[in-house]
Every structure is written in C-alpha cells, then in structure tokens.
Design a protein around this motif. Structure first.
Motif, PDB file in Angstrom:
ATOM      1  N   ASN A   1       6.809   6.238  -7.051  1.00 16.22           N
ATOM      2  CA  ASN A   1       6.050   4.978  -7.301  1.00 16.22           C
ATOM      3  C   ASN A   1       4.968   4.465  -6.472  1.00 16.22           C
ATOM      4  O   ASN A   1       4.863   4.821  -5.348  1.00 16.22           O
ATOM      5  N   LEU A   2       3.735   4.235  -7.279  1.00 20.83           N
ATOM      6  CA  LEU A   2       2.577   3.941  -6.509  1.00 20.83           C
ATOM      7  C   LEU A   2       2.427   2.442  -5.991  1.00 20.83           C
ATOM      8  O   LEU A   2       3.180   1.859  -6.363  1.00 20.83           O
ATOM      9  N   PRO A   3       1.275   2.326  -5.073  1.00 20.86           N
ATOM     10  CA  PRO A   3       1.369   1.135  -4.486  1.00 20.86           C
ATOM     11  C   PRO A   3       1.235  -0.196  -5.534  1.00 20.86           C
ATOM     12  O   PRO A   3       0.661   0.003  -6.463  1.00 20.86           O
ATOM     13  N   LEU A   4       1.743  -1.232  -5.041  1.00 22.12           N
ATOM     14  CA  LEU A   4       2.008  -2.454  -5.954  1.00 22.12           C
ATOM     15  C   LEU A   4       0.628  -3.419  -5.906  1.00 22.12           C
ATOM     16  O   LEU A   4       0.357  -3.861  -6.825  1.00 22.12           O
ATOM     17  N   TYR A   5       0.002  -3.349  -4.662  1.00 20.92           N
ATOM     18  CA  TYR A   5      -1.114  -4.352  -4.425  1.00 20.92           C
ATOM     19  C   TYR A   5      -2.462  -3.493  -3.889  1.00 20.92           C
ATOM     20  O   TYR A   5      -3.113  -4.046  -3.210  1.00 20.92           O
ATOM     21  N   ASN A   6      -2.417  -2.125  -4.141  1.00 21.73           N
ATOM     22  CA  ASN A   6      -3.635  -1.740  -3.593  1.00 21.73           C
ATOM     23  C   ASN A   6      -4.316  -0.765  -4.799  1.00 21.73           C
ATOM     24  O   ASN A   6      -3.627  -0.465  -5.787  1.00 21.73           O
TER      25      ASN A   6
ATOM     26  N   SER B   1       7.960  -7.513  -2.897  1.00 19.30           N
ATOM     27  CA  SER B   1       8.989  -6.402  -2.671  1.00 19.30           C
ATOM     28  C   SER B   1       8.345  -5.642  -1.568  1.00 19.30           C
ATOM     29  O   SER B   1       7.329  -5.683  -1.134  1.00 19.30           O
ATOM     30  N   SER B   2       9.586  -5.158  -0.829  1.00 16.71           N
ATOM     31  CA  SER B   2       9.200  -4.639   0.783  1.00 16.71           C
ATOM     32  C   SER B   2       8.496  -3.048   0.423  1.00 16.71           C
ATOM     33  O   SER B   2       8.104  -2.593   1.430  1.00 16.71           O
ATOM     34  N   ARG B   3       8.856  -2.666  -0.825  1.00 14.16           N
ATOM     35  CA  ARG B   3       8.221  -0.926  -1.206  1.00 14.16           C
ATOM     36  C   ARG B   3       8.249  -1.221  -2.700  1.00 14.16           C
ATOM     37  O   ARG B   3       8.747  -1.955  -3.463  1.00 14.16           O
ATOM     38  N   PRO B   4       7.269  -0.311  -3.327  1.00 15.82           N
ATOM     39  CA  PRO B   4       7.162  -0.290  -4.651  1.00 15.82           C
ATOM     40  C   PRO B   4       8.203  -0.065  -5.437  1.00 15.82           C
ATOM     41  O   PRO B   4       8.395  -0.622  -6.542  1.00 15.82           O
ATOM     42  N   GLY B   5       9.060   0.802  -5.047  1.00 19.02           N
ATOM     43  CA  GLY B   5      10.344   0.881  -5.911  1.00 19.02           C
ATOM     44  C   GLY B   5      11.289  -0.434  -6.164  1.00 19.02           C
ATOM     45  O   GLY B   5      12.093  -0.556  -6.917  1.00 19.02           O
TER      46      GLY B   5
ATOM     47  N   SER C   1       0.729  -1.164  -0.231  1.00 14.86           N
ATOM     48  CA  SER C   1       0.144  -0.056   0.030  1.00 14.86           C
ATOM     49  C   SER C   1       0.864   1.283  -0.010  1.00 14.86           C
ATOM     50  O   SER C   1       0.337   2.257  -0.056  1.00 14.86           O
ATOM     51  N   GLY C   2       2.033   1.178   0.088  1.00 13.37           N
ATOM     52  CA  GLY C   2       2.856   2.259   0.267  1.00 13.37           C
ATOM     53  C   GLY C   2       3.629   3.080  -1.002  1.00 13.37           C
ATOM     54  O   GLY C   2       3.010   2.471  -2.035  1.00 13.37           O
ATOM     55  N   VAL C   3       3.761   4.052  -1.014  1.00  9.88           N
ATOM     56  CA  VAL C   3       4.540   4.641  -2.380  1.00  9.88           C
ATOM     57  C   VAL C   3       5.863   4.836  -1.940  1.00  9.88           C
ATOM     58  O   VAL C   3       6.527   4.740  -0.801  1.00  9.88           O
TER      59      VAL C   3
ATOM     60  N   TYR D   1       2.482   9.883   3.535  1.00  9.80           N
ATOM     61  CA  TYR D   1       4.033   9.830   3.637  1.00  9.80           C
ATOM     62  C   TYR D   1       4.308  11.406   3.605  1.00  9.80           C
ATOM     63  O   TYR D   1       3.967  12.023   2.840  1.00  9.80           O
ATOM     64  N   SER D   2       5.304  11.567   4.767  1.00  7.54           N
ATOM     65  CA  SER D   2       5.908  12.886   4.936  1.00  7.54           C
ATOM     66  C   SER D   2       7.060  12.984   4.742  1.00  7.54           C
ATOM     67  O   SER D   2       7.951  12.203   5.657  1.00  7.54           O
ATOM     68  N   TYR D   3       7.908  13.679   3.818  1.00  7.90           N
ATOM     69  CA  TYR D   3       9.242  13.776   3.372  1.00  7.90           C
ATOM     70  C   TYR D   3       9.745  15.280   3.809  1.00  7.90           C
ATOM     71  O   TYR D   3       9.117  16.298   3.470  1.00  7.90           O
ATOM     72  N   SER D   4      10.638  14.995   4.671  1.00  7.55           N
ATOM     73  CA  SER D   4      11.164  16.456   5.131  1.00  7.55           C
ATOM     74  C   SER D   4      12.728  16.478   4.901  1.00  7.55           C
ATOM     75  O   SER D   4      13.338  15.428   4.503  1.00  7.55           O
TER      76      SER D   4
END
Lengths: 356, 356
Positions: free
Chosen positions: B144-149, B188-192, B96-98, B124-127
């Motif tokens: 990159n958008l979610p793989l399974y959502n 994969s642990s994250r979409p990228g 579900s992540g980006v 997700y907050s990037y600073s």
C-alpha cells in the motif's frame, strides 16, 4: 476543514494554574505528597535508585489528568513541554497533546475538540462549549495530559467573569499499572485513547496510576520497591513486551520475584497480563517465538504461584486479549484500534476481580 | 524495542522499478492508459478542469498499491516523496509510509513489519520473511502506498538471485469512491488502515479507486465529469463532510445533480454515504447542526431520486455508520478505530449491493 477559535480570542481570558490551587490537583499520580507540585510520575529520590532511561521517562505526564468545573463557554489550555513533539509512528496530538472530556449529567464523558498549535509552547483552544455566554451552570471537565512529553508548566484559561475551580485529587486507593511503552500510551492518536485512560473512563474515572515506561518496564526490583510503597486497590503487571531478551525461565523468575516483592507489603489483587503479540508474527518466526516464549514463562509463574496458595492473583492471556490482526501501527504498538481492545479486556478483568 | 535490519544489509540487493515492468503495475488507479506511468490519481488534463487544491491532492498516492511475487527473505522499499512528511494529528507512517501485506495460502493477508527511516527519501526494510534463504516458493505481497504524499520514484529491492515479478494491474471494473480527507485516509496510522484499503482487503483486493481529496471532495460537476469516464462496477459518493458551508437544500441539490451526472453514462450502482458525524457534536451545538443538516439534505435527495425511479441507488446512514464515541482523533477525522468501523459498514453495504 479546520474550525476557527474566534470565540476564544474575542474575550479576555483568566488563567488558572493547577499548582497554585492550594491542594493536590493532579489526578492518577502516586506519591502526591512528594510530587504533587509537578506533572511527573516518580519521586525525585527514585533518580538514585532506578536506571536513567526509566527515570527520564517518569518525567512524562502519561496517565495524569486535571479535573475542574467552570461555566465558561471557552477553555484554553497552554503549556510548555521539553521533549520531542512527535514520533514517526505517533502524531503530535498523542505524544504532546491534551484531551478534554466533559462529564455529562449521567456520568458519561463527551470528547471536546480544541484547535491546537504545537511548539515548545502548546495551546489548545476550545470554543462553542454551549451556552455561548456565562449564563450556564458549572460543568465538570477532565483534561488528559500528554502521553510522551514532559510538562514544565501549564495553565487553563477561561472567560473573564466565569466561575472556575480545580477539583481536588481523588483519594481512593488507585489501580497501579506497571508496564511498557504500550502502557505508557504508544501509539494512541491522542491521550484519551491510551488504553489506561480508556480503562479509567470505563471505571467512572476511578484513579489508575500509569507506570508505563517506554522500553523500560522490565519487572526490576528497584522499580517494584517503589511501586510497593503505593497503597493500591490493585496492581497490574504488564511488562512482557519489554523482556524480549529473556528466556521463558527468566521471564518466569522475574514474575515470581515481582509478585513476592509486592506481597511483602500488600494483599491487593495482582493481575498478570500476557504479551498481546506482534502484528508480524505470522510472517516472522522469530517474533512468533518471542512472545509465545515470554507468555509461556509468565504462565508458569502464575501456575506455580497459584499452586503455592498465593491469593488474589489473576491472569489475562494473549487469547483473551485477542487483538484484531490490524490492531498495531507497527510490529508491537497498538493504534487506537488495539488500545480500545486492550482497554475493553482489562476493564472486564478489573470488574471481575472486584466482584471476586 | 526496535528491530534490527541486519539481514537486509548483509546481502546484495537487486532493485525493481514498477514503471519499467513493461505493463501497468499500479493497482486501484483509474485512467491507467494516461497515468499508469506514475503514482497519481487523475490525468494531467484534469489540471485545466479542476481547482488547483484538488489537482494537487490528486498527485498523492492514496489507495494505490503494487502487487508482486518473490521468494526473497528480505524486501526493501525505497522511494522519494515531495510533500510534508507528517501532520500534527497523523504520523509519518500514515502520511508518508508504505504498508506491506503478504497473501497467505487461503487468500488472507498478513501484515509485514518493516523498519523505516523518513526524509525526502524514505526506506522500509523487511527482513526475516521466512525462510531465511532463497529455498522457498514465491509468495505474493501487496504494498500500500502513502496516503498523503506524492511519490516521485520508487524501487523494491530483493536479495540478489531471488525471483521477483510485479503482478499486472487487475482489470475488473473498479469500485470508485469520491470523497473527502476521510476517504483519502485521514487520519489512519498507516496506509493499510485507511478505510478504503481495509474495504479492498475485505473484498479480496477487488480494485477500489480512491478519489478522496482532503477538504476538496465537494460533488463538483467538473470532478464528476472525470469520474463518469470510469467504467465502474459501483460508485460511492461520500462528500458530505466537505460541504459544511452548504444548506440542507444545497446539499440535496448537489447530490441530485451528481447522481444525474453519473447516470448519463452509467447504470452502475451508486451508494450515497452520510456524514459519520463529529466527535464533539455533544459539546458543540453548531457541529451537531452541521452534520445533521447535511445528512437531512442528502436523505431528501435519496428519497426524491428513489421516487423518480432511479435504479440501483443505495444509502448508508449516520445511524448505520454508528462510530463509537472515541472513533476520531479530532473533531472529524477517524483514527484506526473509526476507519475500521467505516470499512466494516461499507464492506457489508457493498456486499449487499452486489447481491441486490
């Protein structure tokens, strides 16, 4: 794409409890005479000495394993856990799962897949372990226990009429790793892929004690006092990623003190491991500063200790670790890709120290 | 060991919706004129043509991405999802992540870490994306958008007063991959880190369309009819792991038919990819038989098609894939370790086909 576990349910199962074997069965555990009746990593008396978060984490079964032989074509592992089943960046299979490997005829290890169900009670069912009847010779299996959960009880089931024996705990002096969440196993996809467990497989299952404590591996004297009790073949200190609030000088002083404390009771080799870095160091100046600052401090300690004539002190640098840029799931925790890299580098270092 | 996102909350945020840019912004999507207003992978008319499980999976955003430029020191991504947040063997960050990457001055990509919170609304907050004020030049980011959502809506927030632009969808003829859960991105642990997204990064973000459908990539004519509509640079057929119920002859015939169907409308190169195997093939004879049987069938199809003079047909064998023995989280789904391997091999193959 799921397999059925029909074979496992079609026959009557005989259950075996490692705690009732009559001899120590938990591999890679220190303080066996005190805690060999459980799946924890520190003696109960430590509760009065160490911070509560660390003591709580010491209840997790990271790095522990059970070895057994059987001729059963099916194996079922069922156990009760008492912690959270999952983390946002680490699946249930890694946090709470087990991993079974079968030893092949030349000492290699083959991963076995078991279908699983998660809950306060967890079950893994392995079937089709050829041959499909009890005609086969005994095979040796190694079961890796959960990385981030606490086992209250566990049983291993085999087909009724099959042979089954737990192997006694190996008695070699262990390699002892004191570290962080990364050492504990975050964020491997399954227990067999924590870097310490990979190293152990690389070393033909030579005992490696996992004293990684998520967020709480801080080179603290009360923890080192406990670790110094272990008659170890080798110590690995891998705490830099938990010292983020420290200056370079503070990191240096913690390393100096840690080595001095271990050297009071042991001449065993000590390997100091640098911080492997942060995935986002190229985009975040504070992160770049943090790990380079800590590594600078530890490197100073290493140089100073070498100059003082401390023997058998070894070092793994950030540049040697050389994680690929996508080795992490987040900013600091390696995925299986990073864990494999960390394990490969540490295996080589341990081998070179042994040949030193 | 968590970072704070204080910087992100200390300033007012301006929100940007890719669907309101006035031009197509969803990268790696086919049928843009029909579905460019959404984060899905097949046109609505496909619902009447394909099986429901496949159509449902086509709502997932696997392989899709958003590219933008900004000089903001903070970036926040917030979106609504409508599927399960996690799987037992794949964490929320992957399901579900980006994943945000920043393009560096020589075209390389740096992973950015964002703190996250999961729920029906994800943020997700990037600073600390240096510099910490708005004095910097615009930088290019790829999300990159979610793989399974399935994404219902999404916005990207930047500091008020900063510049922000979505980059239009790249218009090169895409590489189109038709595959299974493994192609979709499990585990994969994250979409990228899905192998298709790694390949895309390896190819300087050349468009790669992800038509991986968990459990439902079965070389079906109705799906191939849709795929044949795409004006592709290249097709990759990677469906063997979903054909487990097929004989070698049936697998061969499906491949023969698939290639013939694509060749009716396109002379683009076609790469046939073998089954990478099962982690537990050494301990489970049925598993060993399964993947070798399917690969035998596909290999026959390849040899037959070559003998018939079909042009620009290419092949990636199991032996070329050569996953390390611990490359899987379970019996068939690669972890980041396996995905990296798959991506490295496919990248090389695509490059060699281009130079063919």
């Amino acid at each position: 794409m799921m397999l059925t576990a029909a074979a496992a349910s079609a026959q009557t199962t005989t259950w075996n409890d490692p705690m009732k074997a009559g001899y120590p069965t938990v591999q890679n555990q220190a303080w066996t005479s005190e805690i060999g009746h459980s799946y924890v990593r520190m003696p109960d008396r430590a509760e009065a000495q160490v911070r509560k978060p660390l003591w709580d984490l010491s209840r997790n079964s990271a790095g522990l394993a059970l070895y057994f032989t059987t001729n059963s074509p099916t194996i079922t592992v069922r156990y009760k856990i008492s912690g959270a089943q999952t983390m946002p960046h680490m699946p249930a299979t890694g946090v709470s799962g087990v991993d079974l490997y079968r030893i092949d005829s030349v000492g290699g290890q083959d991963f076995c897949f078991g279908s699983y169900s998660f809950g306060p009670k967890v079950q893994y069912s392995y079937s089709a372990l050829a041959p499909s009847d009890l005609s086969g010779a005994d095979r040796e299996y190694h079961l890796n226990l959960p990385l981030y959960n606490t086992i209250d009880s566990l049983e291993i089931g085999v087909a009724e009429g099959s042979r089954f024996s737990f192997l006694p705990k190996r008695t070699e002096k262990p390699i002892v790793v004191y570290g962080t969440s990364i050492a504990q196993g975050a964020c491997s996809s399954r227990p067999g892929m924590s870097w310490i467990n990979i190293v152990r497989r690389n070393l033909s299952d030579y005992p490696v004690v996992n004293l990684g404590f998520s967020g709480n591996g801080r080179l603290e004297p009360e923890v080192l006092a406990l670790i110094a009790e272990i008659d170890a073949e080798m110590f690995v200190l891998d705490c830099m990623p938990n010292l983020t609030q420290k200056s370079a000088d503070e990191a240096r002083d913690l390393v100096l003190a840690a080595v001095a404390q271990l050297r009071k009771s042991s001449d065993a080799p000590i390997i100091l491991v640098e911080h492997a870095g942060y995935s986002n160091a190229p985009t975040n100046a504070a992160q770049l500063d943090c790990y380079t600052r800590l590594n600078r401090g530890q490197r100073q300690a290493y140089e100073q200790l070498k100059a003082q004539g401390v023997k058998d002190l070894h070092y793994v640098s950030h540049d040697e670790l050389a994680y690929p840029s996508d080795a992490w799931v987040d900013y600091v925790h390696p995925s299986d890709l990073g864990a494999q890299r960390q394990a490969d580098v540490l295996t080589e270092k341990i081998r070179s120290v042994r040949n030193h």
